[in-house]
Design a protein around this motif. Structure first.
Motif, PDB file in Angstrom:
ATOM      1  N   MET A 193       0.821  -1.184   0.000  1.00  0.00           N
ATOM      2  CA  MET A 193       0.000   0.000   0.000  1.00  0.00           C
ATOM      3  C   MET A 193       0.871   1.257   0.000  1.00  0.00           C
ATOM      4  SD  MET A 193      -2.921  -0.952  -0.211  1.00  0.00           S
ATOM      5  CE  MET A 193      -4.419  -1.517   0.385  1.00  0.00           C
ATOM      6  N   LYS A 194       1.922   1.210   0.803  1.00  0.00           N
ATOM      7  CA  LYS A 194       2.820   2.356   0.882  1.00  0.00           C
ATOM      8  C   LYS A 194       3.423   2.622  -0.482  1.00  0.00           C
ATOM      9  CE  LYS A 194       6.565   1.458   3.013  1.00  0.00           C
ATOM     10  NZ  LYS A 194       7.603   1.194   3.968  1.00  0.00           N
ATOM     11  N   ARG A 195       3.773   1.553  -1.171  1.00  0.00           N
ATOM     12  CA  ARG A 195       4.385   1.664  -2.488  1.00  0.00           C
ATOM     13  C   ARG A 195       3.416   2.310  -3.460  1.00  0.00           C
ATOM     14  NH1 ARG A 195       6.016  -3.677  -3.272  1.00  0.00           N
ATOM     15  NH2 ARG A 195       3.867  -4.129  -3.670  1.00  0.00           N
ATOM     16  N   MET A 196       2.141   1.933  -3.387  1.00  0.00           N
ATOM     17  CA  MET A 196       1.155   2.475  -4.310  1.00  0.00           C
ATOM     18  C   MET A 196       0.938   3.963  -4.068  1.00  0.00           C
ATOM     19  SD  MET A 196      -2.708   1.328  -5.152  1.00  0.00           S
ATOM     20  CE  MET A 196      -3.488   2.103  -3.777  1.00  0.00           C
ATOM     21  N   GLY A 205      -2.697 -12.734  -0.425  1.00  0.00           N
ATOM     22  CA  GLY A 205      -3.359 -13.508  -1.462  1.00  0.00           C
ATOM     23  C   GLY A 205      -4.257 -12.700  -2.372  1.00  0.00           C
ATOM     24  N   GLY A 206      -4.379 -11.422  -2.151  1.00  0.00           N
ATOM     25  CA  GLY A 206      -5.214 -10.560  -2.968  1.00  0.00           C
ATOM     26  C   GLY A 206      -4.374  -9.552  -3.731  1.00  0.00           C
ATOM     27  N   LYS A 207      -5.041  -8.613  -4.330  1.00  0.00           N
ATOM     28  CA  LYS A 207      -4.347  -7.569  -5.096  1.00  0.00           C
ATOM     29  C   LYS A 207      -4.396  -6.241  -4.339  1.00  0.00           C
ATOM     30  CE  LYS A 207      -3.335 -10.158  -8.515  1.00  0.00           C
ATOM     31  NZ  LYS A 207      -1.989 -10.664  -8.570  1.00  0.00           N
ATOM     32  N   ALA A 208      -3.275  -5.512  -4.387  1.00  0.00           N
ATOM     33  CA  ALA A 208      -3.180  -4.192  -3.749  1.00  0.00           C
ATOM     34  C   ALA A 208      -3.531  -3.147  -4.799  1.00  0.00           C
ATOM     35  CB  ALA A 208      -1.771  -3.975  -3.200  1.00  0.00           C
ATOM     36  N   ASN A 209      -4.766  -3.141  -5.232  1.00  0.00           N
ATOM     37  CA  ASN A 209      -5.147  -2.284  -6.352  1.00  0.00           C
ATOM     38  C   ASN A 209      -6.095  -1.160  -5.960  1.00  0.00           C
ATOM     39  OD1 ASN A 209      -7.397  -3.812  -5.893  1.00  0.00           O
ATOM     40  ND2 ASN A 209      -7.551  -4.645  -7.956  1.00  0.00           N
ATOM     41  N   SER A 210      -6.023  -0.688  -4.731  1.00  0.00           N
ATOM     42  CA  SER A 210      -6.849   0.442  -4.316  1.00  0.00           C
ATOM     43  C   SER A 210      -6.295   1.718  -4.938  1.00  0.00           C
ATOM     44  CB  SER A 210      -6.852   0.577  -2.798  1.00  0.00           C
ATOM     45  OG  SER A 210      -7.378  -0.579  -2.204  1.00  0.00           O
ATOM     46  N   PHE A 213      -5.432   9.137  -5.010  1.00  0.00           N
ATOM     47  CA  PHE A 213      -5.701  10.414  -5.665  1.00  0.00           C
ATOM     48  C   PHE A 213      -4.596  11.380  -5.256  1.00  0.00           C
ATOM     49  CE2 PHE A 213      -7.800  14.653  -5.604  1.00  0.00           C
ATOM     50  CZ  PHE A 213      -8.006  14.757  -6.965  1.00  0.00           C
ATOM     51  N   VAL A 214      -3.926  11.979  -6.244  1.00  0.00           N
ATOM     52  CA  VAL A 214      -2.814  12.886  -6.000  1.00  0.00           C
ATOM     53  C   VAL A 214      -3.155  14.241  -6.630  1.00  0.00           C
ATOM     54  CG1 VAL A 214      -0.346  13.256  -6.323  1.00  0.00           C
ATOM     55  CG2 VAL A 214      -1.234  10.933  -6.079  1.00  0.00           C
ATOM     56  N   TYR A 215      -2.830  15.305  -5.924  1.00  0.00           N
ATOM     57  CA  TYR A 215      -3.163  16.634  -6.434  1.00  0.00           C
ATOM     58  C   TYR A 215      -2.189  17.666  -5.877  1.00  0.00           C
ATOM     59  CZ  TYR A 215      -5.305  16.794  -1.816  1.00  0.00           C
ATOM     60  OH  TYR A 215      -5.526  16.729  -0.458  1.00  0.00           O
ATOM     61  N   PRO A 261      -4.380   4.578   0.159  1.00  0.00           N
ATOM     62  CA  PRO A 261      -4.317   3.545   1.193  1.00  0.00           C
ATOM     63  C   PRO A 261      -3.204   3.838   2.206  1.00  0.00           C
ATOM     64  CG  PRO A 261      -4.517   2.562  -0.967  1.00  0.00           C
ATOM     65  CD  PRO A 261      -4.272   4.018  -1.176  1.00  0.00           C
ATOM     66  N   ALA A 262      -3.470   3.547   3.469  1.00  0.00           N
ATOM     67  CA  ALA A 262      -2.503   3.773   4.537  1.00  0.00           C
ATOM     68  C   ALA A 262      -1.313   2.838   4.384  1.00  0.00           C
ATOM     69  CB  ALA A 262      -3.164   3.570   5.895  1.00  0.00           C
ATOM     70  N   ALA A 263      -0.146   3.308   4.786  1.00  0.00           N
ATOM     71  CA  ALA A 263       1.084   2.517   4.704  1.00  0.00           C
ATOM     72  C   ALA A 263       1.097   1.369   5.698  1.00  0.00           C
ATOM     73  CB  ALA A 263       2.291   3.417   4.943  1.00  0.00           C
ATOM     74  N   THR A 264       0.174   1.345   6.635  1.00  0.00           N
ATOM     75  CA  THR A 264       0.132   0.293   7.649  1.00  0.00           C
ATOM     76  C   THR A 264      -0.442  -1.009   7.112  1.00  0.00           C
ATOM     77  OG1 THR A 264      -2.028   1.084   8.373  1.00  0.00           O
ATOM     78  CG2 THR A 264      -0.089   1.949   9.533  1.00  0.00           C
ATOM     79  N   GLY A 265      -0.999  -0.987   5.909  1.00  0.00           N
ATOM     80  CA  GLY A 265      -1.533  -2.201   5.305  1.00  0.00           C
ATOM     81  C   GLY A 265      -2.992  -2.444   5.634  1.00  0.00           C
ATOM     82  N   ASN A 266      -3.594  -1.625   6.484  1.00  0.00           N
ATOM     83  CA  ASN A 266      -5.021  -1.810   6.749  1.00  0.00           C
ATOM     84  C   ASN A 266      -5.820  -1.150   5.635  1.00  0.00           C
ATOM     85  OD1 ASN A 266      -5.081   0.933   7.287  1.00  0.00           O
ATOM     86  ND2 ASN A 266      -4.924   0.660   9.499  1.00  0.00           N
ATOM     87  N   SER A 267      -7.112  -1.196   5.725  1.00  0.00           N
ATOM     88  CA  SER A 267      -7.945  -0.691   4.628  1.00  0.00           C
ATOM     89  C   SER A 267      -8.203   0.807   4.720  1.00  0.00           C
ATOM     90  CB  SER A 267      -9.275  -1.442   4.611  1.00  0.00           C
ATOM     91  OG  SER A 267      -9.965  -1.207   5.819  1.00  0.00           O
ATOM     92  N   ASP A 268      -7.651   1.480   5.726  1.00  0.00           N
ATOM     93  CA  ASP A 268      -7.877   2.912   5.877  1.00  0.00           C
ATOM     94  C   ASP A 268      -7.129   3.708   4.808  1.00  0.00           C
ATOM     95  OD1 ASP A 268      -9.413   2.439   8.098  1.00  0.00           O
ATOM     96  OD2 ASP A 268      -7.746   2.719   9.492  1.00  0.00           O
TER      97      ASP A 268
END
Length: 192
Positions: free
Chosen positions: A1-4, A85-90, A93-95, A119-126
């Motif tokens: 998530m952090k990477r995204m 096991g899933g995709k990190a595809n959330s 938005f950058v501005y 997405p938060a860098a902590t890996g949760n869904s926030d």
């Protein structure tokens, strides 16, 4: 998530830089927007980080302030694994503003101060807010090929982003850096 999130921010910066060539003859503070697709890759400098495909779309609005563009970017890594096991595809938005520092015939360089909501860098869904600084380099392929119309704005990009805030405390400096690269493809307005 952090990477995204880092990728989103970097991409925003690139889009801003590339689209700063809007017509200087326009009246008013906000000039005609430019829409760009920027497919590419994103690589975090974090230990063990992978390089991922980055889907990125930019809206750049040149401003009445010389060499300054306001950008809005949506980006995500559609094929990145989230480690569960899933995709990190959330999407993120950058501005923010982009300032063109150098604009030569075959290359340009921009600096950006961008805000990212992703997405938060902590890996949760926030989702969380981040601030990043970015340097964007564009190689103007369309100009090098003497392309006509909109293809004259075709370029390759490399963007280096540093996440200043919005990450958990204790994150090492190298874990805050992200490199984005790819092609900047003009979508609209289409020039004749």
């Amino acid at each position: 998530m952090k990477r995204m999130l880092g990728t989103v921010l970097v991409t925003a910066g690139l889009m801003l830089g590339r689209t700063s060539l809007a017509s200087a003859q326009e009246e008013g503070f906000f000039h005609s927007p430019v829409f760009v697709a920027q497919p590419g890759i994103v690589h975090s400098f974090s230990k063990g980080a992978s390089t991922e495909f980055n889907a990125r779309f930019v809206t750049a609005i040149p401003l009445g302030i010389d060499r300054t563009t306001l950008v809005a970017i949506i980006q995500w890594t559609p094929f990145a694994d989230n480690g569960r096991g899933g995709k990190a595809n959330s999407p993120a938005f950058v501005y923010g503003p982009v300032v063109n520092v150098f604009n030569q015939k075959y290359w340009s360089f921009d600096v950006d101060g961008l805000f990212a909501y992703g997405p938060a860098a902590t890996g949760n869904s926030d989702y969380t807010h981040k601030f990043l600084l970015e340097g964007d380099f564009f190689l103007k392929l369309g100009s090098m090929m003497n392309a006509n119309g909109q293809w004259n704005s075709l370029s390759a990009y490399a963007m280096f982003a540093y996440v200043v805030s919005g990450l958990p405390s204790g994150v090492e400096s190298r874990d805050r850096m992200v490199l984005l690269s790819g092609l900047s493809l003009p979508l609209a307005p289409w020039k004749k």
